[in-house]
Write a protein that holds these residues in place. Sequence first.
Motif, PDB file in Angstrom:
ATOM      1  N   ARG A  92      10.032 -12.343  98.546  1.00  7.32           N
ATOM      2  CA  ARG A  92       9.177 -11.297  99.083  1.00  7.32           C
ATOM      3  C   ARG A  92       9.814  -9.936  98.877  1.00  7.32           C
ATOM      4  NH1 ARG A  92      10.796  -9.166 104.010  1.00  7.32           N
ATOM      5  NH2 ARG A  92       8.730  -8.308 104.284  1.00  7.32           N
ATOM      6  N   TYR A  98      -0.525  -8.978  98.799  1.00  6.95           N
ATOM      7  CA  TYR A  98      -1.085 -10.300  98.620  1.00  6.95           C
ATOM      8  C   TYR A  98      -1.977 -10.332  97.386  1.00  6.95           C
ATOM      9  CZ  TYR A  98       0.250 -12.724 102.910  1.00  6.95           C
ATOM     10  OH  TYR A  98       0.945 -13.378 103.887  1.00  6.95           O
ATOM     11  N   ARG A 365       4.808 -11.689 103.176  1.00  4.99           N
ATOM     12  CA  ARG A 365       4.462 -11.053 101.898  1.00  4.99           C
ATOM     13  C   ARG A 365       5.150 -11.798 100.743  1.00  4.99           C
ATOM     14  NH1 ARG A 365       2.020  -6.031 101.907  1.00  4.99           N
ATOM     15  NH2 ARG A 365       2.045  -4.879 103.874  1.00  4.99           N
TER      16      ARG A 365
END
Length: 402
Positions: A92, A98, A365
């Motif tokens: 991440r 996204y 994320r």
Amino acid sequence: MHAVGSVLPIRIDDSNRQIAIIAIDESEHLSYNKQAFTCNITGERPCQQTLTIQRAAATVMKAIDHPIPGISHDLAPLYQRASRQSKHAAIRSSGQQYDTNRPGIRLGFAIRTVSQPGLISGSPPHLSILLTHLGDALRYLERTDIRFYRFALPRPFNLSDLAECQTQLALLNQHISTRNLRLGVHLDPHLSLSHSDEQVADATIRTIEATCQLLAALDHPQTINHTLVIHPGAADPAAQQRFTQRWVKLSIQARRRTTVEHTGAGLSLGQLLVLAARTGIPIVFDYLHYRLHNPERLSLALALGLTLATWPRQIRPEVHLSSQRSEAHLLPGRNGTSRVIPPRAGQHADFVVAHDAIALLEAGRGLPPFDLMIEAKAGDLALLRLRQELAHYAPEWAARLA
């Protein structure tokens, strides 16, 4: 929190033997190629010192042998399994968005429809009554655009009840299949595969088998959308051995739908990862339990990423979210007196603190998408309020919630 620069492996790519890892300072992406002995860092800010690369490479080599501090068991099979099941490394970045092509996060709640007093929740005496109540609840979910719901099993519940309710099950299956709904069940805490009493263990196996057949009857054919959550039980080695021995006694169909959740005490998340590596059981990440019991001192992003990596590619992972209760209780007494009772550690609040939700979503994320179960005493009210608060404080995340 780990020291800056410490790293742990999250996934091994079998195609090129490249080990993808998470930097605990969450500001860099680092990949290490074991065969070529090269190390590259990429991310929002470039690496400015060669020493950083050398230190990171040395840490990677140590992490390969000891993935989690305090856990001696080699978790390489878990990482290898994760690489076979997913094409995306669990890495991440604070600026990573996204993928808009992926389905949104389904937000759900457990059992209590507080805003609808006419909808009965809890454990009904028979499966036929449960299915009637479930049909009413599904119509309420449709009106409020909620696509994830946990219901309570009837007491008692066994396989013979399923045969008596085939018509109800078929009607509910048709309703659920056309609306992208997900259902879940949490096994009663007194039932455990690691219990020392064989009678309790046998009852646990029977209940798991019956529950998974019920979920399969409500699911799409040949797919796994609805899942069962169980607790691992005690943390001692004997209990873990009992869990493993009884896990293999379950049918393949039951094992495919059963997941395990780490708790706020006892078996740590690191120990549960070892259990998952041995059995293949997916882990449900619980935000409050992580805050209460994290002896390995894993960062939130790493803990979440490791648990998501235990899930098969074809099943959307489930994650639990709740906040610690902070307000006191007033216990009424005689003659108009009352006594203040402070909240217990691990006690769920009535609602979810919006910033707890934001912290969890931010940690996700770049990780595989998951569905989020709200475990708050206010039930559906907590979900509806969280929607409103996220729209105010974090509109990006509000848009991501289906």
